[in-house]
Scaffold this motif. Structure first.
Motif, PDB file in Angstrom:
ATOM      1  N   ALA A  26     -39.764 -40.107  27.281  1.00 35.48           N
ATOM      2  CA  ALA A  26     -39.881 -41.562  27.160  1.00 35.48           C
ATOM      3  C   ALA A  26     -40.500 -41.950  25.817  1.00 35.48           C
ATOM      4  O   ALA A  26     -40.056 -42.909  25.169  1.00 35.48           O
ATOM      5  N   THR A  27     -41.517 -41.207  25.379  1.00 38.77           N
ATOM      6  CA  THR A  27     -42.119 -41.479  24.074  1.00 38.77           C
ATOM      7  C   THR A  27     -41.130 -41.252  22.954  1.00 38.77           C
ATOM      8  O   THR A  27     -41.036 -42.054  22.012  1.00 38.77           O
ATOM      9  N   SER A  28     -40.367 -40.181  23.034  1.00 38.70           N
ATOM     10  CA  SER A  28     -39.352 -39.900  22.010  1.00 38.70           C
ATOM     11  C   SER A  28     -38.322 -41.021  21.950  1.00 38.70           C
ATOM     12  O   SER A  28     -37.910 -41.442  20.859  1.00 38.70           O
ATOM     13  N   ARG A  29     -37.918 -41.520  23.102  1.00 37.37           N
ATOM     14  CA  ARG A  29     -36.936 -42.607  23.119  1.00 37.37           C
ATOM     15  C   ARG A  29     -37.491 -43.864  22.467  1.00 37.37           C
ATOM     16  O   ARG A  29     -36.789 -44.536  21.688  1.00 37.37           O
ATOM     17  N   VAL A  30     -38.756 -44.169  22.748  1.00 41.57           N
ATOM     18  CA  VAL A  30     -39.382 -45.349  22.136  1.00 41.57           C
ATOM     19  C   VAL A  30     -39.386 -45.219  20.612  1.00 41.57           C
ATOM     20  O   VAL A  30     -39.076 -46.178  19.887  1.00 41.57           O
ATOM     21  N   LEU A  31     -39.736 -44.050  20.098  1.00 41.13           N
ATOM     22  CA  LEU A  31     -39.753 -43.847  18.645  1.00 41.13           C
ATOM     23  C   LEU A  31     -38.370 -44.043  18.047  1.00 41.13           C
ATOM     24  O   LEU A  31     -38.216 -44.676  16.997  1.00 41.13           O
ATOM     25  N   CYS A  32     -37.361 -43.508  18.720  1.00 42.68           N
ATOM     26  CA  CYS A  32     -35.995 -43.638  18.201  1.00 42.68           C
ATOM     27  C   CYS A  32     -35.531 -45.090  18.244  1.00 42.68           C
ATOM     28  O   CYS A  32     -34.943 -45.589  17.269  1.00 42.68           O
ATOM     29  N   GLU A  33     -35.794 -45.774  19.323  1.00 44.07           N
ATOM     30  CA  GLU A  33     -35.330 -47.155  19.450  1.00 44.07           C
ATOM     31  C   GLU A  33     -36.106 -48.102  18.539  1.00 44.07           C
ATOM     32  O   GLU A  33     -35.641 -49.201  18.241  1.00 44.07           O
ATOM     33  N   ALA A  34     -37.290 -47.652  18.066  1.00 42.05           N
ATOM     34  CA  ALA A  34     -38.053 -48.442  17.104  1.00 42.05           C
ATOM     35  C   ALA A  34     -37.608 -48.179  15.664  1.00 42.05           C
ATOM     36  O   ALA A  34     -38.144 -48.785  14.729  1.00 42.05           O
ATOM     37  N   GLY A  35     -36.641 -47.279  15.484  1.00 35.22           N
ATOM     38  CA  GLY A  35     -36.093 -47.025  14.161  1.00 35.22           C
ATOM     39  C   GLY A  35     -36.777 -45.930  13.372  1.00 35.22           C
ATOM     40  O   GLY A  35     -36.520 -45.778  12.170  1.00 35.22           O
ATOM     41  N   HIS A  36     -37.619 -45.123  14.034  1.00 39.89           N
ATOM     42  CA  HIS A  36     -38.336 -44.067  13.313  1.00 39.89           C
ATOM     43  C   HIS A  36     -37.527 -42.790  13.167  1.00 39.89           C
ATOM     44  O   HIS A  36     -37.931 -41.878  12.436  1.00 39.89           O
ATOM     45  N   GLY A  37     -36.413 -42.692  13.860  1.00 38.66           N
ATOM     46  CA  GLY A  37     -35.592 -41.495  13.780  1.00 38.66           C
ATOM     47  C   GLY A  37     -34.527 -41.517  14.853  1.00 38.66           C
ATOM     48  O   GLY A  37     -34.210 -42.578  15.415  1.00 38.66           O
ATOM     49  N   ASP A  38     -34.001 -40.343  15.154  1.00 38.05           N
ATOM     50  CA  ASP A  38     -32.921 -40.241  16.137  1.00 38.05           C
ATOM     51  C   ASP A  38     -33.076 -38.968  16.942  1.00 38.05           C
ATOM     52  O   ASP A  38     -33.650 -37.969  16.481  1.00 38.05           O
ATOM     53  N   TRP A  39     -32.554 -39.022  18.163  1.00 36.03           N
ATOM     54  CA  TRP A  39     -32.431 -37.829  18.993  1.00 36.03           C
ATOM     55  C   TRP A  39     -30.950 -37.496  19.064  1.00 36.03           C
ATOM     56  O   TRP A  39     -30.132 -38.329  19.431  1.00 36.03           O
ATOM     57  N   TRP A  40     -30.612 -36.284  18.664  1.00 33.01           N
ATOM     58  CA  TRP A  40     -29.224 -35.873  18.564  1.00 33.01           C
ATOM     59  C   TRP A  40     -28.867 -34.886  19.666  1.00 33.01           C
ATOM     60  O   TRP A  40     -29.695 -34.081  20.083  1.00 33.01           O
ATOM     61  N   GLY A  41     -27.622 -34.956  20.107  1.00 34.09           N
ATOM     62  CA  GLY A  41     -27.161 -34.030  21.122  1.00 34.09           C
ATOM     63  C   GLY A  41     -25.799 -33.465  20.806  1.00 34.09           C
ATOM     64  O   GLY A  41     -24.993 -34.096  20.110  1.00 34.09           O
ATOM     65  N   ALA A  42     -25.565 -32.263  21.305  1.00 37.21           N
ATOM     66  CA  ALA A  42     -24.233 -31.655  21.289  1.00 37.21           C
ATOM     67  C   ALA A  42     -23.705 -31.716  22.717  1.00 37.21           C
ATOM     68  O   ALA A  42     -24.369 -31.245  23.651  1.00 37.21           O
ATOM     69  N   PHE A  43     -22.528 -32.316  22.894  1.00 36.33           N
ATOM     70  CA  PHE A  43     -21.965 -32.541  24.217  1.00 36.33           C
ATOM     71  C   PHE A  43     -20.666 -31.759  24.384  1.00 36.33           C
ATOM     72  O   PHE A  43     -19.814 -31.761  23.484  1.00 36.33           O
ATOM     73  N   LEU A  44     -20.532 -31.113  25.523  1.00 36.62           N
ATOM     74  CA  LEU A  44     -19.282 -30.458  25.917  1.00 36.62           C
ATOM     75  C   LEU A  44     -18.810 -31.099  27.215  1.00 36.62           C
ATOM     76  O   LEU A  44     -19.517 -31.068  28.219  1.00 36.62           O
ATOM     77  N   ASP A  45     -17.626 -31.716  27.173  1.00 37.44           N
ATOM     78  CA  ASP A  45     -17.079 -32.407  28.346  1.00 37.44           C
ATOM     79  C   ASP A  45     -18.086 -33.387  28.937  1.00 37.44           C
ATOM     80  O   ASP A  45     -18.229 -33.518  30.165  1.00 37.44           O
ATOM     81  N   GLY A  46     -18.800 -34.083  28.067  1.00 38.20           N
ATOM     82  CA  GLY A  46     -19.737 -35.101  28.506  1.00 38.20           C
ATOM     83  C   GLY A  46     -21.115 -34.591  28.891  1.00 38.20           C
ATOM     84  O   GLY A  46     -22.007 -35.399  29.177  1.00 38.20           O
ATOM     85  N   SER A  47     -21.307 -33.276  28.907  1.00 36.40           N
ATOM     86  CA  SER A  47     -22.597 -32.702  29.286  1.00 36.40           C
ATOM     87  C   SER A  47     -23.404 -32.335  28.044  1.00 36.40           C
ATOM     88  O   SER A  47     -22.886 -31.723  27.103  1.00 36.40           O
ATOM     89  N   LEU A  48     -24.673 -32.699  28.050  1.00 41.81           N
ATOM     90  CA  LEU A  48     -25.577 -32.374  26.948  1.00 41.81           C
ATOM     91  C   LEU A  48     -25.952 -30.898  27.041  1.00 41.81           C
ATOM     92  O   LEU A  48     -26.556 -30.465  28.019  1.00 41.81           O
ATOM     93  N   VAL A  49     -25.613 -30.127  26.002  1.00 44.90           N
ATOM     94  CA  VAL A  49     -25.858 -28.684  26.036  1.00 44.90           C
ATOM     95  C   VAL A  49     -26.809 -28.232  24.927  1.00 44.90           C
ATOM     96  O   VAL A  49     -27.292 -27.095  24.950  1.00 44.90           O
ATOM     97  N   SER A  50     -27.075 -29.095  23.957  1.00 48.36           N
ATOM     98  CA  SER A  50     -28.043 -28.777  22.912  1.00 48.36           C
ATOM     99  C   SER A  50     -28.612 -30.093  22.400  1.00 48.36           C
ATOM    100  O   SER A  50     -27.914 -31.116  22.388  1.00 48.36           O
ATOM    101  N   GLN A  51     -29.896 -30.081  21.973  1.00 50.69           N
ATOM    102  CA  GLN A  51     -30.507 -31.326  21.532  1.00 50.69           C
ATOM    103  C   GLN A  51     -31.621 -31.056  20.537  1.00 50.69           C
ATOM    104  O   GLN A  51     -32.149 -29.929  20.443  1.00 50.69           O
ATOM    105  N   LEU A  52     -31.977 -32.108  19.821  1.00 52.75           N
ATOM    106  CA  LEU A  52     -33.124 -32.066  18.916  1.00 52.75           C
ATOM    107  C   LEU A  52     -33.482 -33.495  18.528  1.00 52.75           C
ATOM    108  O   LEU A  52     -32.681 -34.412  18.656  1.00 52.75           O
ATOM    109  N   GLY A  53     -34.705 -33.657  18.057  1.00 55.31           N
ATOM    110  CA  GLY A  53     -35.127 -34.930  17.494  1.00 55.31           C
ATOM    111  C   GLY A  53     -35.412 -34.759  16.016  1.00 55.31           C
ATOM    112  O   GLY A  53     -35.805 -33.680  15.563  1.00 55.31           O
ATOM    113  N   LEU A  54     -35.195 -35.816  15.240  1.00 56.66           N
ATOM    114  CA  LEU A  54     -35.576 -35.839  13.830  1.00 56.66           C
ATOM    115  C   LEU A  54     -36.238 -37.187  13.573  1.00 56.66           C
ATOM    116  O   LEU A  54     -35.594 -38.233  13.639  1.00 56.66           O
ATOM    117  N   ILE A  55     -37.547 -37.145  13.302  1.00 62.51           N
ATOM    118  CA  ILE A  55     -38.349 -38.356  13.193  1.00 62.51           C
ATOM    119  C   ILE A  55     -38.991 -38.428  11.810  1.00 62.51           C
ATOM    120  O   ILE A  55     -39.575 -37.440  11.333  1.00 62.51           O
TER     121      ILE A  55
END
Length: 283
Positions: A158-187
């Motif tokens: 939830a904290t990570s989402r708040v930071l991203c939605e405030a414009g401080h960075g993004d949370w990225w995902g790799a999706f296979l058939d709609g499923s999140l299989v890898s992720q990272l944040g860059l802030i």
């Protein structure tokens, strides 16, 4: 206290953005995260140098004063070139000592074997972020973090989402058939720095180049969209993920020291999530 470590400088910047408080007492900092008091590396002391850290009795007493209700103990040490032996006095007291590798990059290149099957995009929806929690828990299955770990992960996400939605960075995902299989944040972490967070891949999809491809993809966006000059990653030097980061252009830059002692009950162990290394699966 003038923090010189890029690892801890970016740690502190992200904690401050997420609502943590930082009290400067000259030769050490007291970092508190009121909304998540069992988060080890959101509630810790940061000492000025390894020499000061050797007085373990003093710092254990100071930690108890600063965090009277804490069941864990976490002590970081500023600097750029220490080694685990600098904190040997803590090892005999039940602490785990980490000498993590701080890696940086001013440019990146694709990994030798990029994964072209996945779709790489930002996490945007409630469903995306729910998958983020699920992936985090799946990657922690082999660890004993206790019954409250789900709530800890939910709060951190939830904290990570708040930071991203405030414009401080993004949370990225790799999706296979709609499923999140890898992720990272860059802030973004100030002064041209940006810090990677929680680089991880589902156990069922490791070894397929997802993490390296995702790091490369997010790095390019960081340079282009966040105005970043230097990317920072903190990793366990003995873990294969270091090779993944090197494969896209990261270089070893500093060593980051920290010592932590687990809580005495499994229910509070949930918040241990190792702080400073940004974990990633072997590729």
């Amino acid at each position: 206290m003038d923090v010189v470590s890029r690892g801890y400088r970016t740690d502190l910047a992200l904690l401050r953005l997420g609502g943590s408080t930082i009290e400067d007492l000259g030769d050490h900092l007291v970092v508190r995260t009121p909304d998540n008091p069992t988060f080890w590396w959101g509630n810790f002391l940061l000492l000025s140098d390894p020499a000061a850290a050797r007085d373990a009795d003093r710092w254990l007493g100071r930690f108890a004063e600063a965090f009277p209700g804490a069941r864990h103990v976490a002590i970081g040490v500023d600097g750029t070139g220490g080694q685990a032996g600098d904190l040997a006095t803590y090892t005999g007291r039940g602490f785990t000592v980490e000498a993590s590798t701080v890696m940086t990059a001013a440019s990146v290149h694709p990994p030798a074997r990029p994964n072209t099957e996945a779709t790489y995009r930002r996490l945007m929806t409630d469903a995306d972020w729910a998958q983020s929690v699920g992936l985090r828990l799946a990657c922690d299955e082999e660890e004993d973090y206790g019954d409250n770990h789900h709530e800890f992960v939910r709060r951190r996400t939830a904290t990570s989402r708040v930071l991203c939605e405030a414009g401080h960075g993004d949370w990225w995902g790799a999706f296979l058939d709609g499923s999140l299989v890898s992720q990272l944040g860059l802030i973004a972490a100030g002064t041209g720095l940006a810090r990677f967070q929680t680089v991880e891949t589902s156990p069922a999809h490791r070894g397929s180049g997802l993490a390296g491809t995702l790091v490369h993809h997010a790095s390019l966006r960081g340079f282009d969209e966040l105005g970043v000059r230097t990317l920072v990653m903190v990793a366990d030097p003995g873990y294969l993920a270091v090779r993944v980061y090197r494969s896209v252009g990261f270089v070893d830059d500093e060593t980051q020291l920290g010592a932590a002692r687990r809580p005495t009950t499994s229910s509070t162990a949930a918040a241990s999530s190792p702080p400073s290394p940004d974990p990633s699966p072997p590729e």
